[in-house]
Design an enzyme around this catalytic site. Structure first.
Site, mmCIF file in Angstrom:
data_model
loop_
_atom_site.group_PDB
_atom_site.id
_atom_site.type_symbol
_atom_site.label_atom_id
_atom_site.label_comp_id
_atom_site.label_asym_id
_atom_site.label_seq_id
_atom_site.Cartn_x
_atom_site.Cartn_y
_atom_site.Cartn_z
ATOM 1 N N HIS A 119 -2.863 6.547 3.753
ATOM 2 C CA HIS A 119 -3.155 5.115 3.915
ATOM 3 C C HIS A 119 -4.451 4.897 4.693
ATOM 4 O O HIS A 119 -5.228 3.995 4.390
ATOM 5 C CB HIS A 119 -1.968 4.463 4.639
ATOM 6 C CG HIS A 119 -2.125 3.010 4.909
ATOM 7 N ND1 HIS A 119 -2.322 2.509 6.180
ATOM 8 C CD2 HIS A 119 -2.119 1.937 4.081
ATOM 9 C CE1 HIS A 119 -2.413 1.191 6.110
ATOM 10 N NE2 HIS A 119 -2.303 0.819 4.861
ATOM 11 N N ARG A 129 1.047 7.806 5.865
ATOM 12 C CA ARG A 129 0.157 7.074 6.766
ATOM 13 C C ARG A 129 -1.220 7.734 6.840
ATOM 14 O O ARG A 129 -2.236 7.048 6.999
ATOM 15 C CB ARG A 129 0.799 6.899 8.149
ATOM 16 C CG ARG A 129 0.144 5.808 8.996
ATOM 17 C CD ARG A 129 1.009 5.313 10.137
ATOM 18 N NE ARG A 129 2.080 4.460 9.674
ATOM 19 C CZ ARG A 129 1.939 3.163 9.354
ATOM 20 N NH1 ARG A 129 0.762 2.569 9.483
ATOM 21 N NH2 ARG A 129 2.956 2.465 8.928
ATOM 22 N N SER A 141 0.830 -1.211 0.000
ATOM 23 C CA SER A 141 0.000 0.000 0.000
ATOM 24 C C SER A 141 0.862 1.258 0.000
ATOM 25 O O SER A 141 0.594 2.209 -0.741
ATOM 26 C CB SER A 141 -0.903 0.020 1.236
ATOM 27 O OG SER A 141 -1.777 -1.072 1.234
#
Lengths: 209, 209
Positions: free
Chosen positions: B41, B38, B15
């Site tokens: 994500h 992040r 990812s």
């Protein structure tokens, strides 16, 4: 510093008004709109207007299960945290998340599967009818596998895994099943969105406060 | 149904690769990039590339507090749930959320303030240095008030309240303070984003697994 609204319900009502003004034309009915607005409210992202898929009959199916008091499966503790506990209590419902259980970790390790997959297997064995996925594509794939094997027969699914690997595909796959569901198409979704969808459903039965 | 990756860490690594490929050119350093990635994500929303504000020196300030073991204040149980417990444990840190406490509800009701405002007051009295806001603009406004009154002196703040009423303003207001912080500008943010920022910081000190 200007004064600010300190009443949480006042903030929510005003927020929903703003969302309604800004979201533009749509063809949602009142119940669908309450779900869409709540996903936008929890993400500040108007794209949810276009990516939330509510299957015909899914809202009634969900409400019928909630009304009788049910155990709701969630794939993350974040989704569990986001589901309104007061509304659950009034409905006589409960919410569980098994991913952090030691026996689930043990099963996952032994069989080389994710904890989410092991958790969904346990929920199916327990006869859970109401499934909420906000994170784990693997768990949603697993539920479909168990359905195809004739082992699972869920009554309602929120399919909202988020992410870049498998999430969109997991939702495409579950949509192929003949099953009442609300999904978030594409990469977006997540635990907070999944919880928001469940809350929107519960607030159709229990007054928000 | 095609086969799918069943290794959670494999999914995360893949990812992050995809996010790196798709996010395009940027001027973040390695640590900043890990925070930005992040947040993307956890939302599947590339707008976070443009709205996460990392103040100069904020990462070092946060890491110095985390390294010594600290109590992290969060404004929601969802943010608390999303913060990695294994990393917390290794660092000797703890995370608290006071909004559901009975005494907090009582104080809020008596004084006509939000539970989040009462909770932040308690955290300040306890000397908490590390504050994480993913939901409540009122709590972030309150922290600024307490700073202006000389009652609060936080060492690091994640300012990521989400929403349509007060959220953007609360972050503009806290940014006026001379204080190490990471904020999410505008309406976006949320508990999952706030937790993702804290996790990104902890993973600079504790290997992800």
């Amino acid at each position: 510093m200007q004064s600010y609204i300190k009443n949480p319900m006042g903030i929510e009502v005003k927020s929903f008004e703003i969302i309604g003004e800004e979201m533009g034309p749509h063809s949602f009915d009142e119940r669908e709109l309450s779900i869409i607005k709540r996903t936008i409210h929890t993400t500040a992202d108007f794209e949810y207007k276009d990516i939330v898929y509510i299957r015909e009959g899914a809202i009634d199916a969900a409400l019928n299960i909630l009304k009788k008091g049910t155990k709701i499966y969630t794939d993350t503790n974040m989704a569990l945290s986001g589901i309104n506990k007061r509304a659950l209590k009034i409905l006589g419902c409960d919410v569980v998340c098994y991913v952090a259980r030691e026996d689930v970790a043990k099963i996952a390790k032994e069989r080389g599967i994710t904890r989410s997959m092991a958790a969904v297997e346990i929920a199916v064995e327990e006869g859970v009818e109401f499934f909420v996925f906000g994170n784990a594509p693997t768990a949603l794939f697993k539920l479909k596998e168990l359905m195809l094997e004739g082992k699972a027969n869920p009554g309602f699914v929120v399919g909202a895994p988020i992410g870049f690997v498998g999430a969109a595909e997991s939702k495409e796959e579950i949509e192929k099943m003949d099953l009442p569901m609300i999904t978030v198409r594409g990469r977006k979704g997540g635990s907070s969105v999944a919880a928001a969808i469940v809350n929107a459903l519960m607030y159709m039965l229990v007054e928000r406060s």
